[in-house]
Write an enzyme that holds these catalytic residues in place. Structure first.
Site, PDB file in Angstrom:
ATOM      1  N   ILE A  24       0.831  -1.209   0.000  1.00 32.26           N
ATOM      2  CA  ILE A  24       0.000   0.000   0.000  1.00 32.26           C
ATOM      3  C   ILE A  24       0.864   1.256   0.000  1.00 32.26           C
ATOM      4  O   ILE A  24       0.656   2.174  -0.775  1.00 32.26           O
ATOM      5  CB  ILE A  24      -0.941   0.011   1.226  1.00 32.26           C
ATOM      6  CG1 ILE A  24      -1.886  -1.189   1.183  1.00 32.26           C
ATOM      7  CG2 ILE A  24      -1.732   1.299   1.283  1.00 32.26           C
ATOM      8  CD1 ILE A  24      -2.757  -1.319   2.420  1.00 32.26           C
ATOM      9  N   ALA A  25       1.848   1.291   0.896  1.00 29.87           N
ATOM     10  CA  ALA A  25       2.673   2.503   1.036  1.00 29.87           C
ATOM     11  C   ALA A  25       3.990   2.144   1.700  1.00 29.87           C
ATOM     12  O   ALA A  25       4.108   1.112   2.379  1.00 29.87           O
ATOM     13  CB  ALA A  25       1.929   3.562   1.855  1.00 29.87           C
ATOM     14  N   GLY A  28       9.221   6.188   6.125  1.00 37.79           N
ATOM     15  CA  GLY A  28      10.579   6.226   6.653  1.00 37.79           C
ATOM     16  C   GLY A  28      10.879   5.138   7.659  1.00 37.79           C
ATOM     17  O   GLY A  28      12.041   4.811   7.898  1.00 37.79           O
ATOM     18  N   ALA A  30       8.519   2.178   8.099  1.00 32.41           N
ATOM     19  CA  ALA A  30       7.836   0.912   7.865  1.00 32.41           C
ATOM     20  C   ALA A  30       7.216   0.908   6.475  1.00 32.41           C
ATOM     21  O   ALA A  30       7.089   1.940   5.819  1.00 32.41           O
ATOM     22  CB  ALA A  30       6.750   0.690   8.918  1.00 32.41           C
ATOM     23  N   THR A  31       6.843  -0.293   6.051  1.00 28.30           N
ATOM     24  CA  THR A  31       6.103  -0.491   4.808  1.00 28.30           C
ATOM     25  C   THR A  31       4.754  -1.102   5.165  1.00 28.30           C
ATOM     26  O   THR A  31       4.684  -2.011   5.999  1.00 28.30           O
ATOM     27  CB  THR A  31       6.863  -1.422   3.852  1.00 28.30           C
ATOM     28  OG1 THR A  31       8.151  -0.859   3.586  1.00 28.30           O
ATOM     29  CG2 THR A  31       6.107  -1.573   2.541  1.00 28.30           C
ATOM     30  N   VAL A  32       3.687  -0.603   4.542  1.00 29.17           N
ATOM     31  CA  VAL A  32       2.333  -1.081   4.837  1.00 29.17           C
ATOM     32  C   VAL A  32       1.842  -1.931   3.667  1.00 29.17           C
ATOM     33  O   VAL A  32       1.962  -1.535   2.504  1.00 29.17           O
ATOM     34  CB  VAL A  32       1.364   0.086   5.081  1.00 29.17           C
ATOM     35  CG1 VAL A  32      -0.020  -0.436   5.447  1.00 29.17           C
ATOM     36  CG2 VAL A  32       1.892   0.990   6.188  1.00 29.17           C
ATOM     37  N   LYS A  47       1.696  -3.627   8.899  1.00 26.07           N
ATOM     38  CA  LYS A  47       2.804  -2.663   8.881  1.00 26.07           C
ATOM     39  C   LYS A  47       4.070  -3.396   9.301  1.00 26.07           C
ATOM     40  O   LYS A  47       4.168  -3.888  10.422  1.00 26.07           O
ATOM     41  CB  LYS A  47       2.509  -1.494   9.819  1.00 26.07           C
ATOM     42  CG  LYS A  47       3.671  -0.514   9.936  1.00 26.07           C
ATOM     43  CD  LYS A  47       3.243   0.799  10.589  1.00 26.07           C
ATOM     44  CE  LYS A  47       2.444   1.655   9.650  1.00 26.07           C
ATOM     45  NZ  LYS A  47       2.254   3.020  10.134  1.00 26.07           N
ATOM     46  N   ASP A 141       3.532  11.972  17.277  1.00 33.15           N
ATOM     47  CA  ASP A 141       3.776  12.275  15.861  1.00 33.15           C
ATOM     48  C   ASP A 141       2.458  12.605  15.160  1.00 33.15           C
ATOM     49  O   ASP A 141       2.101  12.000  14.154  1.00 33.15           O
ATOM     50  CB  ASP A 141       4.477  11.091  15.189  1.00 33.15           C
ATOM     51  CG  ASP A 141       5.113  11.483  13.854  1.00 33.15           C
ATOM     52  OD1 ASP A 141       5.277  12.698  13.610  1.00 33.15           O
ATOM     53  OD2 ASP A 141       5.437  10.589  13.057  1.00 33.15           O
TER      54      ASP A 141
END
Length: 646
Positions: A24-25, A28, A30-32, A47, A141
């Site tokens: 999906i995305a 900086g 993690a990758t989802v 994630k 954040d």
């Protein structure tokens, strides 16, 4: 959605449970991925932390702790965390999948939002942050990238606790600040200290950006932006956008005060102020439209509204302003005199006009119709504000459980959406959802199976399966524990497993020497009864028992142990020859070590190291050696098989 299919995780089964469908995305940290939970047959977002983080033990330890805390946070505006785990080098979170866009995507497309719409985004964000603050969690954040807008209009906040987990990594020890510099509070920049008021500051910056379409500080380097957060006062939105409501200037100023003590104490306090500001805003709020410049005084056409399109605007005639006024009034044209209307016609016209005025007055006195808006699924606070602004008198009913509508959202309205009512009958009842109905598993430990079944049925639960397990403390036939455990919340009608006590299970005494069998039986709470009979087995060893091994028995019960003849001079060990210690290997013998009462695994290792084979039989199951054959001190050939009872 990222359509890159070269990612090595795409198509893989993560942790034996999550089939990764697509990426999906990528960010900086993690990758989802979009994945299918094959165990529960549901779509989830997974994630996966980047390798540099997953290789840091301090991060993994903190990450697991934060995941547990966030998983306990149940709120309709928080992306739910379902699971956490590791699979090789992959450290991951399994989360609720929310189809839609991030708030950053919306800002990129639209530039900025009208005041009311900006507040309608911020209110659920603040509700989510407020719930976290009440639970002792700080986001750290807050930014548009971490706010999701679902396709069905819900607002969800994601990535609670991730920044805190990263604070434990080696990356922070090199002076890297954790957070996004454009939204970072002054105290976060200077000391790294964060609390609920730091999230309030970030939320204030985000509101500023929603209203103006840009962040308050821009600089060539991140450090120059950080410097301005520490030393400058955030400008008012109206300074960039003239006509912006003063209410929102005040809201932004309070939230972004440089001194944390001057800000609202937490997101809940800011939420209250935001809801009140939303209530007080006019229906059409935002920058005032441009005001046309009025023509100079004295112009003949300085009219408030244009002339009708089907009329000719007559310009002033200078010739009518010349000559005596009496000349113009004294001699009306003959044609005009011929068009004079009789008195009865004027009277009729007056009656018609009066009737028209009456009808207009009657219509204006009638109640204004109102249409019940669609509020189901919205946050109750936001829904209440919307309905009140439309002119409804809002009342809140008793919460009702529902499996689909989250807690704190509107379950239904009375009257239903689309119903037309009048201002005289504008009562609108909102029924909030209490979320899914959950029942605590009742305490059935220590009672019989029949009593437990009855108690579970009274609570709206059923028995799934009954298993038995030996216990030295819980009497036979009583419930030891349940699955799920007592106190856990489960759906109404769920099935609960019962683990029943089988009492004590009789050990296997066969082959034990008499003295060792006696000690083992008594230490287990049994009463041994010995009977001898002639048999060719090793003298004084148990050759039969009643009850048989693994039979359920109560503590203190008698066990009948049948022994081989204790004085049998005719019996010899298989390796003995006429009573002599002669062996097939030239008379070489080994002495059996004493491993009684040692840890079973340690005893096994000791005997194997000495060259013996080892066979283990179940005794009381306490993990220590209860008996051994051959007995300690006997001379036996190397490689002899020793039997140990645990």
């Amino acid at each position: 959605m990222d359509t890159t299919f070269t990612d090595p995780l795409v198509g893989k089964l993560l942790d034996g449970r999550y089939r990764v469908e697509s990426r999906i995305a990528r960010g900086g940290m993690a990758t989802v991925y979009l994945a299918l939970d094959i165990r529960l047959d549901r779509t989830v977002a997974v994630k996966v932390m980047h390798r540099s983080l997953a290789e840091d033990p301090s991060f993994v330890r903190r990450f697991i702790g934060e995941a547990k805390s966030v998983a306990s946070l149940s709120h309709p505006n928080v992306v739910h965390v379902f699971d956490q785990g590791t699979d090789g080098d992959n450290v991951y979170l399994s989360m609720e999948y929310v189809p839609g866009r991030t708030l950053r995507d919306v800002l990129r497309d639209r530039g900025r939002l009208p005041a009311r719409e900006a507040l309608e985004v911020m209110i659920p964000v603040l509700a989510a942050l407020g719930a976290a603050h009440q639970a002792g969690l700080v986001h750290r954040d807050v930014k548009p990238e971490n706010v999701l807008l679902s396709d069905d209009g819900r607002v969800k906040v994601v990535d609670f606790g991730l920044a805190r987990a990263i604070e434990a990594t080696n990356q922070t020890r090199t002076g890297v600040m954790i957070g996004t510099i454009g939204y970072m509070s002054p105290e976060q920049v200077t000391s790294g200290a964060t609390d609920a008021r730091s999230d309030v500051y970030s939320a204030g910056i985000m509101l500023f950006e929603l209203l103006t379409g840009r962040q308050p500080y821009e600089g060539e380097t991140p450090m120059s932006v950080a410097y301005r957060h520490v030393h400058d006062t955030v400008p008012l939105p109206s300074a960039l956008l003239p006509g912006s409501p003063v209410l929102l200037d005040t809201l932004v100023a309070r939230a972004t005060a440089r001194d944390p003590a001057a800000r609202p104490a937490d997101a809940t306090a800011l939420l209250v102020a935001a809801v009140e500001a939303h209530r007080m805003l006019p229906r059409e709020s935002g920058p005032a439209p441009s005001v046309p410049i009025a023509p100079p005084q004295g112009h003949a056409l300085a009219s408030a509204s244009p002339a009708p399109a089907n009329h000719t605007l007559v310009q002033p005639r200078t010739d009518l302003l010349t000559g005596p006024a009496t000349d113009r009034r004294a001699s009306p044209p003959a044609k005009a005199r011929r068009r004079f209307r009789p008195v009865w016609f004027l009277a009729a016209l007056a009656v018609v006009m009066m009737a028209g005025v009456g009808v207009t007055a009657w219509l204006s006195s009638q109640p204004t119709p109102l249409t019940v808006p669609k509020l189901v699924g919205e946050n109750v606070t936001v829904a209440t504000t919307k309905a009140q602004q439309l002119g409804f008198t809002v009342e809140s009913g008793k919460e009702e459980n529902d499996e689909k509508v989250p807690k704190g959202s509107v379950l239904r309205t009375e009257p239903t959406a689309g119903t037309q009512v009048t201002t005289e009958n504008s009562r609108l009842l909102l029924i909030p959802s209490a979320g899914p109905k959950r029942i605590a598993v009742p305490n059935v430990v220590g009672i019989s199976e029949a009593e437990a079944r009855s108690k579970l049925a009274e609570a709206g639960l059923a028995v799934n399966a009954v298993k038995k397990q030996a216990s030295e403390t819980v009497p036979r036939g009583q419930v030891m524990r349940t699955s799920p455990a007592v106190g856990n919340l489960v759906k109404e009608g769920s099935k609960v497993g019962l683990i029943m006590s089988a009492g004590l299970l009789t050990p296997d005494f066969k082959g034990m020497p008499r003295d060792q069998a006696d000690g083992a039986a008594r230490s287990g709470g049994f009463v041994p009864e010995f009977v001898e009979q002639t048999d060719a087995a090793q003298p004084c060893t148990v050759i039969a028992q009643d009850p048989q091994p693994n039979a359920e028995i109560d503590k203190g019960a008698a066990i009948r142990l049948t022994l081989s003849q204790c004085n049998n001079p005719e019996w010899h060990w298989p390796w003995e020859n006429n009573g002599e210690n002669a062996t097939d290997n030239g008379g070489v013998v080994s002495v059996m070590p004493n491993v009684l009462f040692k840890d079973i695994q340690a005893a096994r290792g000791e005997l194997q190291a000495a060259g013996f084979k080892v066979k283990i039989k179940k005794g009381l199951g306490r993990g220590r050696v209860l008996a051994q054959v051959p007995q300690a001190g006997q001379q036996v050939p190397p490689g002899t098989e020793a039997t140990l009872w645990q």
